[in-house]
Design a protein around this motif. Structure first.
Motif, PDB file in Angstrom:
ATOM      1  N   LEU A 189      33.487  26.916  74.796  1.00  0.00           N
ATOM      2  CA  LEU A 189      34.618  26.381  74.041  1.00  0.00           C
ATOM      3  C   LEU A 189      34.135  25.300  73.086  1.00  0.00           C
ATOM      4  O   LEU A 189      33.351  24.431  73.472  1.00  0.00           O
TER       5      LEU A 189
ATOM      6  N   SER B  83      37.232  19.616  76.243  1.00  0.00           N
ATOM      7  CA  SER B  83      37.452  20.992  75.796  1.00  0.00           C
ATOM      8  C   SER B  83      38.173  21.869  76.810  1.00  0.00           C
ATOM      9  O   SER B  83      39.052  22.651  76.437  1.00  0.00           O
ATOM     10  N   PRO B  84      37.826  21.802  78.109  1.00  0.00           N
ATOM     11  CA  PRO B  84      38.470  22.725  79.055  1.00  0.00           C
ATOM     12  C   PRO B  84      39.800  22.251  79.623  1.00  0.00           C
ATOM     13  O   PRO B  84      40.392  22.962  80.441  1.00  0.00           O
TER      14      PRO B  84
ATOM     15  N   SER C 183      42.292  28.057  74.316  1.00  0.00           N
ATOM     16  CA  SER C 183      42.300  27.665  75.720  1.00  0.00           C
ATOM     17  C   SER C 183      43.088  28.656  76.570  1.00  0.00           C
ATOM     18  O   SER C 183      42.670  29.028  77.673  1.00  0.00           O
TER      19      SER C 183
ATOM     20  N   ASN D  55      42.887  22.039  78.582  1.00  0.00           N
ATOM     21  CA  ASN D  55      44.017  22.957  78.422  1.00  0.00           C
ATOM     22  C   ASN D  55      43.780  24.294  79.112  1.00  0.00           C
ATOM     23  O   ASN D  55      44.743  24.990  79.471  1.00  0.00           O
ATOM     24  N   VAL D  56      42.512  24.662  79.309  1.00  0.00           N
ATOM     25  CA  VAL D  56      42.218  25.862  80.103  1.00  0.00           C
ATOM     26  C   VAL D  56      42.704  25.653  81.524  1.00  0.00           C
ATOM     27  O   VAL D  56      43.376  26.512  82.113  1.00  0.00           O
TER      28      VAL D  56
END
Length: 641
Positions: A210, A51-52, A21, A54-55
């Motif tokens: 991701l 999934s995103p 991430s 932490n991005v």
């Protein structure tokens, strides 16, 4: 970037999802800064989902701590359920505001979201306008993607045309089942959605996908190593000139270079790789390990293993003896009177009986995941504690809560009891649940009732396994207490509660859920809390005599090459375990959050345990009715903290 054999899309594998991430966020940040220096806008396609997260957290940190400006950023989000109001819990609009937009300096007019609240007859024109807005912005510089177990990119269902554009689609059952946890039941998931088309996505100049967790391993391998076809839309990324997939180790586990690296060339033959290769050979040939020959090794590409480690006989015997050593009917070790010459090395056999604590993320994971071993540990005289980490209250049907509330009201009337506030509580529960909207968060009293339902079931399940009432601990960790599928981050309070219990009991064995593929991520969070607590206790005198064992449950199972302790169950113990699971009546017949497997939890558990036993039998070991498998934590790896 080196393309590995059989991989049609470049992949980067990271030890932890958080590392992947951060890498994705850094690439986005670098692109934003580059475009800013050029005096240009940076056009980014964004995705919602787990999934995103932490991005976006890292992008927010870069903005707040390292002066990353989003003033030149133009965003387009992939999709939106239809119908969907922008402020509803499940809306992409709300997700993006909560995770990114409200925390950075991006101008509102540069944010583009598909509108799930517009009249249906306006949807087609809205999608055309969305496409035009992307063109007017100069096209997507980078598109961030996730992936579901059917290989969707965006919400493009299997069969979507490679050239499809932004449009309204009808969601298939797989998608609706996967989204069920966010909507408190599959029946509440909208049947339609607006999504960028495959063609729209593929026109992005750069694509970053991701994929994290064991549950994504199968679809990742199909996407990366399978042939491009419309039944798995993610395979269309194989034709993109600049696509990249970022994976954690769990999501990458189905790739050939991880699962069977010897098929691709030379490998380092460590003990686990040898076990994996020999077990794979045994299962592939249908021969027990001790029956494998040099010819079998040579014909299946394992000549290098023979060259490095001797004859098939020697290798077979080494792997067989390891597997044999994992089998124990005494998971807590043996008392002196039961020890025999030739026993395998036990776990602190010098300490008997042991103090043991089993951490259960939800109120039923203890009996579902390791109920047989729990029974064995209690029956063999150990001091066994069970710690229920969360209330599990979101997984109770509304009608069950209403039924229990009505029972209490009728009970009090029948026996002429008049608790203060009972009528008021009954009126609130009745009015709230009968008028509750799909996806609405339960009120605090309703959450409490649902939590008490699950607590009573947990007690009965543990009692079936022989656990004493005063050894059941209900931790109600604060991170879980949101009333929503989305939970709060781990706090010091979560760790403090867990650490205090560990120091009170001073256990010789700690059992924790290493099954990280549950739909909401609660298992992963609960495990992180336990391991953080263990690390804080590692200098305590008692901790040096303690071992941490990971079990798995309804979602995944340890493979034979991974298992370090295999506890065989008799048919009678399988039956006792089933009865314990049945005590969780709110999860019986139909669970609120069943995940992708339609079977009941007891059926999954029994099938999983029986399959492990079958595989041990086929490898040439003793035949058992069922086996529960465990892996010991090495004190360093296993979960990101």
């Amino acid at each position: 970037m080196t393309i590995h054999a059989q991989e049609r899309i470049p992949c980067r594998i990271y030890d932890r999802a958080s590392d992947a991430s951060v890498a994705a966020a850094q690439e986005i940040a670098d692109l934003i800064r580059q475009r800013s220096e050029q005096g240009r806008q940076c056009v980014i396609g964004l995705v919602s989902g787990s999934s995103p997260v932490n991005v976006y957290n890292e992008l927010v940190r870069l903005h707040q701590e390292e002066s990353l400006s989003f003033a030149n950023v133009v965003t387009f989000n992939l999709d939106e359920f239809f119908p969907m109001q922008p402020n509803e819990l499940q809306s992409v609009s709300r997700f993006m505001r909560e995770h990114l937009f409200d925390h950075v300096d991006i101008p509102a007019e540069q944010i583009h979201l598909l509108d799930g609240a517009l009249p249906r007859e306006d949807a087609a024109a809205h999608c055309l306008d969305f496409e035009q807005a992307i063109r007017d912005a100069g096209g997507l510089d980078l598109q961030l993607l996730g992936i579901n177990r059917a290989g969707h990119i965006g919400l493009n269902e299997p069969g979507s045309d490679r050239g499809s554009r932004t449009r309204m689609i009808t969601l298939d059952q797989v998608t609706r089942t996967d989204a069920a946890s966010d909507f408190f039941g599959a029946e509440n998931v909208p049947r339609h959605a607006l999504t960028m088309g495959v063609g729209t996505i593929l026109e992005a100049r750069r694509i970053v996908l991701l994929a994290f967790g064991e549950g994504k391993a199968s679809i990742v391998s199909r996407t990366v190593e399978g042939f491009s076809n419309a039944s798995v839309p993610s395979t269309f990324l194989q034709d993109h000139p600049d696509a990249m997939i970022l994976l954690d180790e769990a999501a990458a586990s189905g790739l050939t270079r991880i699962q069977s690296p010897w098929r691709l060339g030379e490998v380092t033959w460590d003990a686990e790789t040898i076990r994996r290769a020999v077990i794979d050979l045994s299962e592939g040939t249908g021969k027990a390990i001790l029956k494998l020959t040099d010819t079998d090794y040579n014909e299946h590409g394992l000549q290098d293993l023979l060259a490095a480690h001797g004859s098939a006989y020697d290798i077979n015997l080494r792997v067989f003896r390891h597997l044999q050593s994992t089998i124990t009917g005494w998971p807590g070790g043996k008392p002196d009177h039961a020890k025999q010459v030739g026993d395998r090395p036990g776990n602190r056999d010098d300490i008997f009986p042991k103090r043991i604590i089993l951490f259960s993320p939800h109120p039923d994971d203890d009996v579902i995941s390791m109920g047989g071993t729990l029974i064995r540990l209690v029956d063999q005289g150990h001091e066994v504690h069970v710690a229920y980490q969360t209330s599990g209250n979101i997984a109770v049907f509304d009608e069950d809560a209403l039924r229990y509330a009505e029972f209490v009201e009728d009970f009090c009337k029948r026996f002429k009891l008049s608790p203060a506030g009972l009528d008021e509580l009954g009126d609130h529960v009745d009015a709230f649940l009968r008028n509750k909207k799909a996806g609405q968060i339960d009120s605090e009293p309703v959450q409490d009732i649902k939590g008490l339902i699950r607590r009573s079931e947990a007690r009965e399940g543990a009692r079936c396994c022989g656990v004493a009432d005063d050894r059941m601990h209900f931790l109600d960790l604060p991170f879980y207490q949101t009333g929503r599928v989305k939970k709060d981050p781990i706090s010091d309070a979560d760790v403090e509660i867990t650490m205090n219990l560990l120091r009170e009991i001073e256990p010789h064995q700690i059992y924790a859920a290493g099954d990280l593929s549950d739909p909401h991520g609660t298992h992963r969070t609960c495990l992180s809390v336990i391991l953080q607590s263990c690390l804080r206790c590692q200098d305590d005198p008692w901790y040096s005599s303690s071992a941490v064992w990971f079990y798995r449950g309804a979602w995944q199972e340890w493979a034979p090459h991974q298992i370090e302790m295999a506890v065989p169950l008799s048919p009678a113990e399988v039956q006792r375990k089933r009865v314990a699971i049945f005590k969780h009546e709110s999860q019986k017949d139909r669970a609120l959050f069943p995940g992708s497997d339609a079977r009941e939890f007891w059926q999954r558990a029994e099938a999983r345990n029986a399959e492990t036993a079958r595989r041990y039998d086929a490898l040439g070991l003793a035949e058992y009715a069922a086996i529960e498998g465990f892996v010991r934590w090495d004190g360093k790896t296993g979960i990101e903290l």
